[in-house]
Write a protein that holds these residues in place. Structure first.
Motif, PDB file in Angstrom:
ATOM      1  N   LYS A  69      43.495   3.314  -3.986  1.00 43.69           N
ATOM      2  CA  LYS A  69      42.605   4.108  -3.129  1.00 43.69           C
ATOM      3  C   LYS A  69      42.895   5.594  -3.302  1.00 43.69           C
ATOM      4  O   LYS A  69      41.979   6.409  -3.430  1.00 43.69           O
ATOM      5  CB  LYS A  69      42.782   3.705  -1.662  1.00 43.69           C
ATOM      6  CG  LYS A  69      42.124   4.651  -0.666  1.00 43.69           C
ATOM      7  CD  LYS A  69      40.984   4.027   0.029  1.00 43.69           C
ATOM      8  CE  LYS A  69      40.377   4.904   1.091  1.00 43.69           C
ATOM      9  NZ  LYS A  69      39.477   5.919   0.584  1.00 43.69           N
ATOM     10  N   ALA A  70      44.182   5.965  -3.314  1.00 47.31           N
ATOM     11  CA  ALA A  70      44.549   7.372  -3.476  1.00 47.31           C
ATOM     12  C   ALA A  70      44.081   7.909  -4.830  1.00 47.31           C
ATOM     13  O   ALA A  70      43.539   9.014  -4.913  1.00 47.31           O
ATOM     14  CB  ALA A  70      46.063   7.533  -3.342  1.00 47.31           C
ATOM     15  N   THR A  71      44.259   7.115  -5.875  1.00 45.51           N
ATOM     16  CA  THR A  71      43.822   7.518  -7.213  1.00 45.51           C
ATOM     17  C   THR A  71      42.312   7.704  -7.254  1.00 45.51           C
ATOM     18  O   THR A  71      41.807   8.696  -7.775  1.00 45.51           O
ATOM     19  CB  THR A  71      44.266   6.475  -8.257  1.00 45.51           C
ATOM     20  OG1 THR A  71      45.686   6.370  -8.225  1.00 45.51           O
ATOM     21  CG2 THR A  71      43.816   6.863  -9.656  1.00 45.51           C
ATOM     22  N   THR A  72      41.581   6.766  -6.671  1.00 42.55           N
ATOM     23  CA  THR A  72      40.119   6.854  -6.619  1.00 42.55           C
ATOM     24  C   THR A  72      39.681   8.091  -5.842  1.00 42.55           C
ATOM     25  O   THR A  72      38.789   8.825  -6.275  1.00 42.55           O
ATOM     26  CB  THR A  72      39.521   5.584  -5.985  1.00 42.55           C
ATOM     27  OG1 THR A  72      39.883   4.461  -6.782  1.00 42.55           O
ATOM     28  CG2 THR A  72      38.008   5.669  -5.870  1.00 42.55           C
ATOM     29  N   ASP A  73      40.325   8.344  -4.698  1.00 43.14           N
ATOM     30  CA  ASP A  73      39.982   9.528  -3.895  1.00 43.14           C
ATOM     31  C   ASP A  73      40.221  10.814  -4.686  1.00 43.14           C
ATOM     32  O   ASP A  73      39.389  11.712  -4.683  1.00 43.14           O
ATOM     33  CB  ASP A  73      40.790   9.553  -2.599  1.00 43.14           C
ATOM     34  CG  ASP A  73      40.345   8.501  -1.598  1.00 43.14           C
ATOM     35  OD1 ASP A  73      39.312   7.827  -1.815  1.00 43.14           O
ATOM     36  OD2 ASP A  73      41.054   8.339  -0.585  1.00 43.14           O
ATOM     37  N   TRP A  74      41.367  10.904  -5.359  1.00 41.01           N
ATOM     38  CA  TRP A  74      41.671  12.109  -6.158  1.00 41.01           C
ATOM     39  C   TRP A  74      40.665  12.267  -7.294  1.00 41.01           C
ATOM     40  O   TRP A  74      40.126  13.349  -7.511  1.00 41.01           O
ATOM     41  CB  TRP A  74      43.086  12.039  -6.718  1.00 41.01           C
ATOM     42  CG  TRP A  74      43.383  13.207  -7.604  1.00 41.01           C
ATOM     43  CD1 TRP A  74      43.242  13.251  -8.963  1.00 41.01           C
ATOM     44  CD2 TRP A  74      43.834  14.503  -7.212  1.00 41.01           C
ATOM     45  NE1 TRP A  74      43.583  14.501  -9.442  1.00 41.01           N
ATOM     46  CE2 TRP A  74      43.950  15.291  -8.381  1.00 41.01           C
ATOM     47  CE3 TRP A  74      44.155  15.081  -5.989  1.00 41.01           C
ATOM     48  CZ2 TRP A  74      44.376  16.606  -8.362  1.00 41.01           C
ATOM     49  CZ3 TRP A  74      44.581  16.400  -5.971  1.00 41.01           C
ATOM     50  CH2 TRP A  74      44.684  17.145  -7.135  1.00 41.01           C
ATOM     51  N   ASN A  75      40.424  11.198  -8.020  1.00 45.60           N
ATOM     52  CA  ASN A  75      39.526  11.284  -9.176  1.00 45.60           C
ATOM     53  C   ASN A  75      38.090  11.568  -8.769  1.00 45.60           C
ATOM     54  O   ASN A  75      37.381  12.260  -9.490  1.00 45.60           O
ATOM     55  CB  ASN A  75      39.614  10.010 -10.017  1.00 45.60           C
ATOM     56  CG  ASN A  75      40.930   9.919 -10.758  1.00 45.60           C
ATOM     57  OD1 ASN A  75      41.675  10.885 -10.866  1.00 45.60           O
ATOM     58  ND2 ASN A  75      41.219   8.747 -11.267  1.00 45.60           N
ATOM     59  N   ARG A  76      37.655  11.073  -7.642  1.00 46.56           N
ATOM     60  CA  ARG A  76      36.309  11.366  -7.150  1.00 46.56           C
ATOM     61  C   ARG A  76      36.218  12.844  -6.806  1.00 46.56           C
ATOM     62  O   ARG A  76      35.257  13.504  -7.134  1.00 46.56           O
ATOM     63  CB  ARG A  76      35.989  10.523  -5.913  1.00 46.56           C
ATOM     64  CG  ARG A  76      34.571  10.785  -5.390  1.00 46.56           C
ATOM     65  CD  ARG A  76      34.177   9.886  -4.247  1.00 46.56           C
ATOM     66  NE  ARG A  76      34.227   8.498  -4.633  1.00 46.56           N
ATOM     67  CZ  ARG A  76      34.911   7.557  -3.991  1.00 46.56           C
ATOM     68  NH1 ARG A  76      35.614   7.854  -2.914  1.00 46.56           N
ATOM     69  NH2 ARG A  76      34.894   6.310  -4.401  1.00 46.56           N
ATOM     70  N   ARG A  77      37.239  13.368  -6.182  1.00 48.81           N
ATOM     71  CA  ARG A  77      37.267  14.791  -5.845  1.00 48.81           C
ATOM     72  C   ARG A  77      37.262  15.620  -7.117  1.00 48.81           C
ATOM     73  O   ARG A  77      36.592  16.639  -7.209  1.00 48.81           O
ATOM     74  CB  ARG A  77      38.503  15.093  -5.027  1.00 48.81           C
ATOM     75  CG  ARG A  77      38.610  16.536  -4.648  1.00 48.81           C
ATOM     76  CD  ARG A  77      39.809  16.756  -3.783  1.00 48.81           C
ATOM     77  NE  ARG A  77      39.864  18.163  -3.444  1.00 48.81           N
ATOM     78  CZ  ARG A  77      40.908  18.742  -2.945  1.00 48.81           C
ATOM     79  NH1 ARG A  77      41.982  18.065  -2.701  1.00 48.81           N
ATOM     80  NH2 ARG A  77      40.887  20.014  -2.661  1.00 48.81           N
ATOM     81  N   ALA A  78      38.025  15.178  -8.115  1.00 51.84           N
ATOM     82  CA  ALA A  78      38.097  15.911  -9.376  1.00 51.84           C
ATOM     83  C   ALA A  78      36.769  15.920 -10.101  1.00 51.84           C
ATOM     84  O   ALA A  78      36.496  16.811 -10.882  1.00 51.84           O
ATOM     85  CB  ALA A  78      39.181  15.299 -10.274  1.00 51.84           C
ATOM     86  N   ASN A  79      35.932  14.930  -9.822  1.00 51.25           N
ATOM     87  CA  ASN A  79      34.640  14.817 -10.492  1.00 51.25           C
ATOM     88  C   ASN A  79      33.509  15.507  -9.737  1.00 51.25           C
ATOM     89  O   ASN A  79      32.421  15.618 -10.271  1.00 51.25           O
ATOM     90  CB  ASN A  79      34.269  13.348 -10.674  1.00 51.25           C
ATOM     91  CG  ASN A  79      34.612  12.858 -12.052  1.00 51.25           C
ATOM     92  OD1 ASN A  79      34.846  13.638 -12.949  1.00 51.25           O
ATOM     93  ND2 ASN A  79      34.647  11.558 -12.214  1.00 51.25           N
ATOM     94  N   ASP A  80      33.731  15.907  -8.499  1.00 53.55           N
ATOM     95  CA  ASP A  80      32.650  16.494  -7.703  1.00 53.55           C
ATOM     96  C   ASP A  80      31.998  17.650  -8.451  1.00 53.55           C
ATOM     97  O   ASP A  80      32.650  18.612  -8.831  1.00 53.55           O
ATOM     98  CB  ASP A  80      33.159  16.993  -6.360  1.00 53.55           C
ATOM     99  CG  ASP A  80      33.485  15.860  -5.395  1.00 53.55           C
ATOM    100  OD1 ASP A  80      33.107  14.714  -5.717  1.00 53.55           O
ATOM    101  OD2 ASP A  80      34.092  16.115  -4.346  1.00 53.55           O
TER     102      ASP A  80
END
Length: 84
Positions: A69-80
């Motif tokens: 979940k933490a990885t997904t949250d970080w990567n989603r933010r990085a992709n915004d």
């Protein structure tokens, strides 16, 4: 956990799992962590948890595990706002 952390969306630096606290009991160890850019210090505002324990046969197991979940949250933010 197969997905890797993407670079920081602000500076391109490497992001890492950073342990905030760890607690142990007779049956488990709980690690609280965040993801943080080691170059500029940007971090997710939320902390996450991973629980590790030994089963009755001596095997190491995970209970609550929020690393994905933490990885997904970080990567989603990085992709915004960016196209990959």
């Amino acid at each position: 956990m197969n997905e890797k952390l993407k670079p920081c969306p602000f500076c391109g630096g490497n992001a890492m799992f950073l342990t905030i606290t760890n607690k142990s009991s007779h049956s488990a160890v709980v690690v609280m962590f965040k993801i943080k850019c080691m170059k500029c210090g940007t971090e997710l505002p939320k902390s996450y948890e991973c629980e590790i324990y030994m089963d009755q046969n001596g095997g190491i197991r995970t209970g609550k595990d929020e690393r994905t979940k933490a990885t997904t949250d970080w990567n989603r933010r990085a992709n915004d706002g960016k196209n990959d």
